[in-house]
Design a protein around this motif. Sequence first.
Motif, mmCIF file in Angstrom:
data_model
loop_
_atom_site.group_PDB
_atom_site.id
_atom_site.type_symbol
_atom_site.label_atom_id
_atom_site.label_comp_id
_atom_site.label_asym_id
_atom_site.label_seq_id
_atom_site.Cartn_x
_atom_site.Cartn_y
_atom_site.Cartn_z
ATOM 1 N N PHE A 398 0.790 -1.232 0.000
ATOM 2 C CA PHE A 398 0.000 0.000 0.000
ATOM 3 C C PHE A 398 0.825 1.286 0.000
ATOM 4 N N ASP A 399 2.139 1.198 -0.115
ATOM 5 C CA ASP A 399 2.897 2.440 -0.261
ATOM 6 C C ASP A 399 2.306 3.272 -1.392
ATOM 7 N N HIS A 400 2.184 4.555 -1.160
ATOM 8 C CA HIS A 400 1.616 5.470 -2.154
ATOM 9 C C HIS A 400 2.511 5.502 -3.390
ATOM 10 N N PRO A 401 1.929 5.519 -4.588
ATOM 11 C CA PRO A 401 2.747 5.585 -5.808
ATOM 12 C C PRO A 401 3.732 6.742 -5.821
ATOM 13 N N LEU A 402 3.360 7.853 -5.202
ATOM 14 C CA LEU A 402 4.273 9.001 -5.152
ATOM 15 C C LEU A 402 5.508 8.670 -4.319
ATOM 16 N N TRP A 403 5.307 7.942 -3.233
ATOM 17 C CA TRP A 403 6.448 7.554 -2.403
ATOM 18 C C TRP A 403 7.278 6.487 -3.114
ATOM 19 N N ILE A 404 6.616 5.570 -3.817
ATOM 20 C CA ILE A 404 7.349 4.555 -4.571
ATOM 21 C C ILE A 404 8.244 5.230 -5.613
ATOM 22 N N ARG A 405 7.731 6.280 -6.217
ATOM 23 C CA ARG A 405 8.471 6.983 -7.266
ATOM 24 C C ARG A 405 9.605 7.820 -6.713
ATOM 25 N N MET A 406 9.353 8.542 -5.615
ATOM 26 C CA MET A 406 10.308 9.549 -5.150
ATOM 27 C C MET A 406 10.793 9.333 -3.721
ATOM 28 N N GLY A 407 10.364 8.249 -3.072
ATOM 29 C CA GLY A 407 10.688 8.052 -1.663
ATOM 30 C C GLY A 407 12.172 8.010 -1.371
ATOM 31 N N LYS A 408 12.943 7.288 -2.185
ATOM 32 C CA LYS A 408 14.382 7.194 -1.942
ATOM 33 C C LYS A 408 15.050 8.557 -2.088
ATOM 34 N N GLU A 409 14.639 9.300 -3.090
ATOM 35 C CA GLU A 409 15.189 10.643 -3.291
ATOM 36 C C GLU A 409 14.793 11.553 -2.139
ATOM 37 N N ALA A 410 13.550 11.395 -1.664
ATOM 38 C CA ALA A 410 13.076 12.210 -0.544
ATOM 39 C C ALA A 410 13.874 11.913 0.720
ATOM 40 N N GLU A 411 14.077 10.637 1.008
ATOM 41 C CA GLU A 411 14.836 10.267 2.200
ATOM 42 C C GLU A 411 16.286 10.733 2.086
ATOM 43 N N LYS A 412 16.836 10.691 0.893
ATOM 44 C CA LYS A 412 18.208 11.140 0.671
ATOM 45 C C LYS A 412 18.349 12.627 0.977
ATOM 46 N N ASN A 413 17.383 13.413 0.543
ATOM 47 C CA ASN A 413 17.451 14.860 0.728
ATOM 48 C C ASN A 413 16.945 15.305 2.092
ATOM 49 N N GLY A 414 16.141 14.465 2.735
ATOM 50 C CA GLY A 414 15.738 14.722 4.112
ATOM 51 C C GLY A 414 14.640 15.757 4.267
ATOM 52 N N GLY A 415 14.556 16.266 5.504
ATOM 53 C CA GLY A 415 13.483 17.188 5.840
ATOM 54 C C GLY A 415 12.325 16.441 6.461
ATOM 55 N N HIS A 416 12.402 16.192 7.793
ATOM 56 C CA HIS A 416 11.368 15.426 8.488
ATOM 57 C C HIS A 416 11.131 14.074 7.817
ATOM 58 N N GLY A 417 12.211 13.351 7.583
ATOM 59 C CA GLY A 417 12.096 12.021 6.998
ATOM 60 C C GLY A 417 11.864 12.017 5.505
ATOM 61 N N GLY A 418 11.975 13.167 4.872
ATOM 62 C CA GLY A 418 11.795 13.257 3.430
ATOM 63 C C GLY A 418 10.523 13.949 3.006
ATOM 64 N N MET A 419 9.610 14.194 3.948
ATOM 65 C CA MET A 419 8.323 14.791 3.572
ATOM 66 C C MET A 419 8.492 16.222 3.058
#
Length: 485
Positions: A398-419
């Motif tokens: 059930f991971d959101h498609p947006l997180w599947i697409r960009m989650g790793k990049e988000a976590e890499k760049n950070g900001g409250h866990g990537g959000m």
Amino acid sequence: MTSTKRRHFLKSAAALSASGIALSHADTFTNVSTNKLFKHNPVFGLAVPKMETVRIGFIGVGKRGLGHVQHCCHIEGVEIKAICDIHQDVIDSACQLVELQQRPRPDEYTGSEFAYKDMLNRSDIDIIIISTPWRWHTPMAVDTMTSGKHAFVEVPAATTVEECWLLVNTAERTQKNCMMMENVCYGRDELMVLNMVRQGVFGELLHGEAAYIHDLRSQMKNLDRHTGSWRTYWHTKTNGNLYPTHGLGPISQYMNINRGDQFDFLTSTSSPAIGRQSYAARTFPPEHERNKVNYIAGDMNTTVIKTKLGRTITLKHDTTTPRPYTRLNYIQGTNGVFSGYPNRIALEQKPKAIAAFFEKEYQLALNAWETQGKIGSKPQRHSSHQWDKNMLPWQQHFDHPLWIRMGKEAEKNGGHGGMDFLMLWRMIYCLRNGEALDQNVYDAAAWSVIAPISADSVADRSNSKDIPDFTRGLWKNATPLSIVS
């Protein structure tokens, strides 16, 4: 303006809009929710022409704004054109971040609390990101939209009912986006739950619980600069939920608030206000300014919201007592519940893939029990009377498609866990592709207005107070937020 004069200004005018925009419209506030001022053109689904490059100006680059600058440096299709702040040192820090990424140094605006207006006169900026103290949010957003630019403003977007209407009316009049940057809506857990809700995993939704519980007493040590230098004073003038949007935003999206359901009324109550006065007495000398003010905001505020469809939302605020951080993030439906902090799920009827996982886990536990001579209690099949705290299988399905697409990049760049990064990336993506934003001005107003209305309820023995319909009835037919990829 000297630091001493600035502190005096903050204390004496915190309840007012300092830019003069709201003040100049004060005589129209009694009519702002009617059709008498201008022809209203709704901004539901507002999609502006595609921008090949999104040209950004920043107002406020302290700790929060500096993070936004840093993230935007790592997003394709962005030009950081200008930065405005009253402090030269934070401007320098922001500009250095930009230059480190081999980008041109942004133009600088400073020297006055109104220097941002000079930046708004430029024609080569598309959007403004506003990360200033709360009292500036609405005036700066209104000025931004009036100048022909799109406004992206930190939470809360407004602090009074009148300011909420001013944001809505200005967005409709100018046909410019006004998005409150509620970053929590882009957290992995919140996105996953939204996806589960849309797939009907929890059944028909009944109730939600949200909170902002975060011990921030140490901010009271910020005297001349930083968040505590101005945020502390809100505890001396307002007794209600001072900061509702972090917990409320995701719950509102789960429940389709403004898009099929609507806040109807609320009732609010506050505990005694003891914590901050006690903290000040322990931390500062008796004659210190922090010991001379009267803290009136109850240490714990509890607000209950009723929606037009009859659902309920419990909303809590506490930034004063010693306890672990939580936003609750609780959503209850006819088939079960998700609850955050820690994450856990209990369902009556599980999706097939998840049910198969649990059956396999049960069979393995049963075989182990039998192999070990049936020592201890016999394993039982999982039911809705038990919490499942293993989020891995739920994330896999059930991971959101947006997180599947960009989650790793988000976590890499950070900001409250990537959000934070994901929120900014999504904003830029929508603008570059001519798509509507995930949050609009109606969301900004509806989520922000809970603060002043909760205070009205507390002051009136917790009697219920109506919540304005900033959509003017359009919520009944508005399209729910889709699961985008």
